[in-house]
Design an enzyme around this catalytic site. Structure first.
Site: not given
Ligand code: ZN
Length: 403
Positions: A223, A364
């Protein structure tokens, strides 16, 4: 005091060959904070931009709110020609009420000057007349005193449009959304040269993988990118013949087009993670759809690929929100908490014992922590016989298995 998750992502994202870059900061500690702004490498402009961002951040820190406060600073970066760049910074603060503010800078590198509207449009009076007419049609209850004294302090320009912004509170106190008008450059006489460059279009799709119905499969998701780490993640994925699904933030797409093309070319997938990483559950239907659609447009423009998956920011969503888009909402069942635990060993402990066939792992892009653990994750799962698939492929397999 509400118990909230802690998310601290501080990423300095390097840009393309002209060394532009993007600073992003996402924090979910005591407030929801998402700040993105460009580094243009024009010192005097960068000083103005960072000065504005720091001031907005400091003002926000001193505000009180009965609910979790939220600060979003997003930007637009535009080029008119090789000399003139234009930047807008939009600040949205949600405390007990919602406030939107705009700041813009347009700079000419050839003579080291910040430009005003007078430097750009030759007949400002004619434009002024048209704008007021337009505003009165759109906002019939607009404040007449404000309209008669518009100073045109806030505008950006690219090779197609002059965009004029109005601070909503000035138009009418009960408007809380940013108001802007796009005026096509070909509708007026200009004092600047416009360099219209045609971008070559590419159409990419995800490369299919050899996966059978009996295979153990897992989907890695990343993400908050694209970022300066995207290429490094792709390098590691390639080494293990693996792929991932990258849920990207729309306003970053333009800075990292090449990384996104590579992502698709190497068999990974791109999903939508909103345009500027606001908490979606606080948005109206129109605002939510704008977050989704603007990101879709950016991704299609950059790669020709149309995402079908959506990951809600901060994992926050409602069934009502889901009904506002055709995209499939994708969450996760294995959370690396890479942003929080930071250490490689802890990330591995959060991931490896919890993976089963069909798992979706959350990591991430934009942080070094998950990247440090990625190689071990891939080699361990590969040794256990897992095949890596994109989320779309995983959903397809699940459907086939059920039928
Ligand atoms: Zn996010």
């Amino acid at each position: 005091m509400k118990k909230i998750l802690i998310l601290l992502i501080c990423i300095l994202l390097m840009g393309c060959e002209d060394k532009k870059s993007l600073v992003s900061y996402i924090n979910q500690d005591e407030a929801l904070i998402s700040i993105s702004y460009p580094i243009t490498n024009i010192n005097v402009l960068d000083d103005k931009i960072t000065g504005y961002v720091h001031q907005a951040y400091n003002e926000f820190k001193n505000m009180s709110s009965s609910d979790v406060p939220e600060l979003n600073i997003s930007y637009t970066y535009k080029e008119v020609n090789t000399d003139i760049v234009s930047v807008s910074l939009q600040t949205e603060i949600v405390t007990d009420k919602r406030v939107n503010k705009i700041k813009t800078f347009t700079y000419n590198k050839s003579n080291d000057k910040f430009l005003t509207m007078e430097d750009i449009v030759s007949d400002l009076d004619a434009l002024d007349y048209d704008i007021k007419k337009e505003l009165l049609i759109k906002y019939q209850d607009a404040d007449m005193d404000y309209l008669s004294n518009i100073s045109y302090d806030y505008f950006t320009v690219d090779d197609e449009n002059l965009t004029i912004y109005f601070n909503p509170a000035e138009i009418k106190s009960n408007y809380d959304n940013l108001i802007y008008l796009d005026i096509p450059l070909n509708s007026m006489d200009l004092l600047i040269d416009v360099d219209k460059s045609e971008e070559e279009k590419t159409y990419l799709s995800i490369k299919k993988k050899n996966v059978s119905l009996d295979d153990k499969v897992v989907a890695l998701t990343f993400d908050d990118g694209p970022s300066k780490y995207t290429n490094k993640i792709l390098d590691v994925l390639k080494k293990y013949d693996a792929c991932g699904t990258f849920f990207v933030v729309g306003n970053r797409v333009n800075f990292y087009k090449e990384q996104l093309k590579r992502t698709l070319n190497e068999g990974s997938e791109i999903g939508n993670h909103s345009y500027d990483h606001k908490l979606l559950t606080r948005l109206s239907k129109e605002e939510f759809q704008s977050e989704v659609n603007k990101t879709q447009e950016q991704i299609v423009k950059a790669t020709g690929f149309t995402p079908t998956l959506f990951r809600p920011t901060y994992g926050g969503y409602t069934n009502t929100l889901k009904g506002y888009t055709d995209l499939t909402f994708v969450l996760w069942d294995v959370d690396s908490r890479d942003w929080q635990v930071k250490s490689k060993d802890k990330i591995l402990k959060n991931i490896l014992p919890n993976v089963k066939s069909g798992s979706i792992i959350l990591m991430h892009d934009g942080l070094p922590y998950g990247l440090n653990a990625l190689e071990d994750v891939l080699s361990d799962l590969k040794n256990k016989g897992y095949k890596f698939v994109t989320v779309s492929e995983l959903l397809e397999l699940k459907k086939l298995r059920e039928s």
